[in-house]
Design an enzyme around this catalytic site. Structure first.
Site, short mmCIF file in Angstrom:
data_model
loop_
_atom_site.label_atom_id
_atom_site.label_comp_id
_atom_site.label_asym_id
_atom_site.label_seq_id
_atom_site.Cartn_x
_atom_site.Cartn_y
_atom_site.Cartn_z
N LYS A 192 15.15 6.94 -43.96
CA LYS A 192 15.56 7.13 -42.57
C LYS A 192 17.00 7.66 -42.58
O LYS A 192 17.83 7.14 -43.35
CB LYS A 192 15.46 5.81 -41.81
CG LYS A 192 15.70 5.94 -40.30
CD LYS A 192 15.51 4.60 -39.58
CE LYS A 192 15.77 4.70 -38.08
NZ LYS A 192 15.62 3.42 -37.36
N SER A 236 12.23 -0.99 -33.99
CA SER A 236 12.18 0.37 -34.53
C SER A 236 11.38 0.57 -35.81
O SER A 236 11.15 1.70 -36.21
CB SER A 236 13.59 0.90 -34.77
OG SER A 236 14.12 1.35 -33.56
N SER A 252 12.69 3.65 -33.15
CA SER A 252 13.40 4.85 -33.49
C SER A 252 13.04 5.47 -34.84
O SER A 252 13.38 6.62 -35.09
CB SER A 252 14.90 4.55 -33.49
OG SER A 252 15.23 3.62 -34.50
N1 GLN Z 1 13.63 0.61 -28.92
C1 GLN Z 1 14.69 -0.32 -29.07
C2 GLN Z 1 15.96 0.23 -28.49
O1 GLN Z 1 15.94 1.31 -28.02
C3 GLN Z 1 14.87 -0.71 -30.51
C4 GLN Z 1 15.61 0.29 -31.31
C5 GLN Z 1 15.78 -0.13 -32.74
O2 GLN Z 1 15.16 -1.09 -33.19
N2 GLN Z 1 16.65 0.55 -33.43
O3 GLN Z 1 16.97 -0.39 -28.53
#
Ligand code: GLN
Length: 488
Positions: free
Chosen positions: A66, A165, A141
């Protein structure tokens, strides 16, 4: 597992992965592909094997990183314009541990900029497409990492999970995704989103592979004061994670990172487990296909002799609101370091120092990054701190206690990862609240620090992946994976 007799070299494996990455180029999975570097490392490993030297447990295994993990291989951009041109001078501990065992990074994967999002549409490089349906989102994400594994480009990929994410994109693409107990894998060298909920984890095709990666990556790191002692490997005597059979099988073309020749069923585990189902997460607002998948899994569990326990967890209703106060507060502080002086991009429009900060940040961040910086500074400002931040911190304590109480009544919890399966590209990206609502079932685990494993749970009639998550008490990661193997 099929172990082909034909010998496969690390170079062959890497070449195949690179070819597949190229084939799926229009899915926007990668922000960078390290063709030369990956091939060079593969040849090195092949040479060492030919010379009879000892190689690591992941020797020759291609993986995807990532793009919020620091390493000098390629720019680390976190899919944000403001980090373009930034080559990290250090290597994240997780990356180092994987590569010390011989894993070969073939490329960096796309994400919502700075990991803010649930669809990978907030990326400066454009959205990643879902592996099963090109009109749908990959989830986020860590969308690029999930799709890289789901499309079989690589054996595994890294992810970060601050509020879902890893688990949500895993479930949107029909693979396994683990958010470990907070502090299990070092965060050193990973672009910080919200330091008190950020967790490092992986995407794999099997729980066995996840187990191996965790045994490699977990454990105390002097560079990250929040890491826990290596509880994951403490109880290793019963599972054979020995390198040699694994490496051999991998290089000889086994589909899984681990081999069938390993002893199975040697772990002693209670025959009957109590599996909790969260009442608050079973209602009309949850997609009927997800509810069906959950019911089916419960039936299966009962058939296997496990007990289903219904849990009431009323504090979870504060989870999403608390998360979207506490996380932006940490985001605002963590992103304050991006000022055009130290990393990556600097705006051309600047005429003096103040405008350099302002223009750089205004051009360099995505709208969702800015929204969070503003909310974060607002909830931390004097006058609003007590009303928002402090109240959210108290709600977090209630959630921590709620999970502790729940795990007195059950061993694991089974819940959906999100209320809907992968939605259409563009459907929610302009409606932040609708996007945030997709996180309602994932964020409370991060607030409580407990581990969650996304497991595949079939498909809708239209072929869209469904996933569920297994939740355990803190430090139960290994047991969670053992249980997932049983359900596989
Ligand atoms: N979707 C969640 C957010 O937007 C989690 C994002 C993540 O885990 N990095 O904060």
């Amino acid at each position: 597992m099929k172990i082909a007799n034909k010998k496969v070299t690390a170079e062959r494996l890497v070449k195949d992965a690179l070819a597949k990455a190229k084939h799926f180029e229009d899915y926007h999975i990668f922000t960078f592909i390290d063709e030369e570097g990956a091939l060079e490392r593969a040849r090195e490993i092949d040479k060492r094997i030919a010379a009879g030297e000892k190689v690591g447990r992941l020797a020759g295994v291609p993986y995807a990183l990532k793009d919020n993990f620091l390493s000098p291989r390629g720019e680390t951009t976190a899919s944000a314009h403001i980090l373009e041109g930034f080559t990290a001078p250090v290597t994240a501990t997780a990356v180092k541990r994987l590569e010390d065992e011989g894993a070969i990074m073939i490329g960096r994967t796309n994400l919502d900029a700075f990991a803010h999002g649930s669809s990978t549409e907030n990326s400066y490089f454009g959205p990643t497409l879902n592996s099963h349906d090109r009109e749908r989102v990959a989830g986020g994400s860590s969308g690029g990492s999930a799709v890289a594994v789901a499309l079989d480009i690589v054996e595994f990929a890294t992810g970060t999970d601050t509020g879902g994410s890893i688990r949500q994109p895993a479930s949107f693409n029909g693979i396994y995704g683990l958010k470990p107990t907070y502090g299990t894998v070092s965060r050193y060298g990973v672009v910080a989103m919200a330091s008190s909920t950020d967790c490092i984890g992986f995407f794999t095709k099997t729980p066995d592979d996840m187990d191996l990666l965790m045994s490699v990556a977990a454990g105390r790191d002097p560079k990250d004061m929040t890491t826990l002692p290596d509880y994951y490997n403490e109880d290793d005597s019963q599972t054979d994670l020995s390198s040699t059979s694994l490496t051999r099988s991998r290089l000889y073309g086994a589909r899984s990172l681990r081999t069938a020749s390993e002893p199975s069923g040697t772990r002693s585990r209670k025959d009957c487990l109590r599996i909790g189902i969260i009442k608050e997460f079973d209602n009309e607002s949850v997609h009927p296909e997800i509810r069906r998948a959950l019911k089916e899994k419960c039936e299966l569990l009962k058939k296997k002799g496990h007990e289903i326990v219904e849990l009431e967890m009323p504090a979870l209703k504060y989870g999403l609101a608390a998360y979207y106060i506490l996380v932006p507060a940490e985001v605002a502080s963590n992103l304050s370091r991006h000022d055009g002086v130290r990393y990556g991009f600097r705006s051309e429009k600047a005429v003096d120092m103040d405008s350099m900060y302002g223009e750089t940040r205004s051009e360099g961040f995505m709208p969702e990054n800015k929204r969070r910086i503003m909310i974060g500074n607002f909830v931390l400002s004097s006058g609003f701190y007590d009303a928002y931040f402090l109240k959210a911190a108290k709600a977090r304590t209630l959630i921590v206690e709620e999970y502790a109480k729940a795990f007195e009544k059950c061993d694991f919890i089974l819940t959906p990862v999100s209320p809907n399966p992968a939605f259409k590209l563009g459907e929610k990206v302009n409606d932040p609240v609708a996007m945030y609502l997709e996180d309602v079932m994932s964020v409370s685990l991060n607030l409580a620090g407990v581990p969650g494993l996304a497991i595949p749970a079939g498909e809708t009639p239209e072929g869209i992946s469904l996933g569920l998550q297994l939740v355990g008490p803190r430090r139960s990661d290994k047991a969670l994976l053992e249980f997932a193997k049983e359900l596989e």
